[in-house]
Design a protein around this motif. Sequence first.
Motif, short mmCIF file in Angstrom:
data_model
loop_
_atom_site.label_atom_id
_atom_site.label_comp_id
_atom_site.label_asym_id
_atom_site.label_seq_id
_atom_site.Cartn_x
_atom_site.Cartn_y
_atom_site.Cartn_z
N GLY A 1 -1.31 1.67 -10.40
CA GLY A 1 0.25 1.92 -10.83
C GLY A 1 0.66 3.17 -9.82
N PHE A 2 -0.20 4.07 -9.41
CA PHE A 2 0.18 5.10 -8.65
C PHE A 2 0.27 4.78 -7.29
CE2 PHE A 2 -0.99 9.26 -6.22
CZ PHE A 2 -0.07 10.02 -6.85
N ILE A 3 -0.75 3.81 -6.99
CA ILE A 3 -0.64 3.33 -5.41
C ILE A 3 0.55 2.53 -5.21
CG2 ILE A 3 -1.64 1.65 -3.75
CD1 ILE A 3 -4.38 2.74 -4.99
N LEU A 4 1.20 1.65 -6.25
CA LEU A 4 2.16 0.87 -6.34
C LEU A 4 3.51 2.01 -6.37
CD1 LEU A 4 3.71 -1.60 -6.10
CD2 LEU A 4 3.79 -1.57 -8.73
N PRO B 1 9.72 1.51 -3.49
CA PRO B 1 10.72 2.03 -2.85
C PRO B 1 11.20 3.35 -3.30
CG PRO B 1 11.41 0.42 -4.70
CD PRO B 1 9.72 0.23 -4.39
N ASN B 2 10.88 3.89 -4.48
CA ASN B 2 11.19 5.22 -4.87
C ASN B 2 10.41 6.46 -4.18
OD1 ASN B 2 12.46 4.08 -6.82
ND2 ASN B 2 11.20 4.24 -8.43
N CYS B 3 9.23 6.07 -3.36
CA CYS B 3 8.53 7.43 -2.83
C CYS B 3 8.66 6.93 -1.23
CB CYS B 3 7.05 7.22 -3.22
SG CYS B 3 6.49 8.69 -2.87
N LEU B 4 7.57 6.19 -0.67
CA LEU B 4 7.47 5.81 0.97
C LEU B 4 8.25 4.75 1.10
CD1 LEU B 4 3.67 6.47 1.44
CD2 LEU B 4 5.55 7.97 1.75
N GLY B 5 8.59 3.83 0.28
CA GLY B 5 9.41 2.73 0.80
C GLY B 5 8.97 1.53 1.60
N VAL B 6 7.24 1.82 1.70
CA VAL B 6 6.41 0.80 2.51
C VAL B 6 6.68 -0.74 1.87
CG1 VAL B 6 4.24 -0.06 3.34
CG2 VAL B 6 4.83 2.30 2.99
N LEU B 7 6.67 -0.72 0.60
CA LEU B 7 6.96 -2.27 -0.04
C LEU B 7 8.32 -2.33 -0.22
CD1 LEU B 7 3.89 -2.34 -2.54
CD2 LEU B 7 4.09 -3.73 -0.37
#
Length: 86
Positions: free
Chosen positions: A44-47, A52-58
């Motif tokens: 969950g931390f990796i997700l 989209p709430n942190c790095l936005g990679v996914l």
Amino acid sequence: MAEILKEILYSTGLLSVFLLLGVFLRAKVKIFGKTFLPASVIGGFILFILGPNCLGVLKIPKEWLQIYALLPGILIVPIVASVPLG
């Protein structure tokens, strides 16, 4: 109706992938095993970091985030219902 079920299946599949990633990391990385971090917390931390709430990679669709927001309310019902059983 079929569209909603498909969205639920896909969003749950994404959660399952990150749960399996957490299981794998917990087994291979010694610090996670020593600190007794659950695999669900690791995944969950990796997700969260990649989402989209942190790095936005996914790029996670808004519908999936709405499904994720409903899950705690649904999943707490069996826990509360089983409390009187001891």
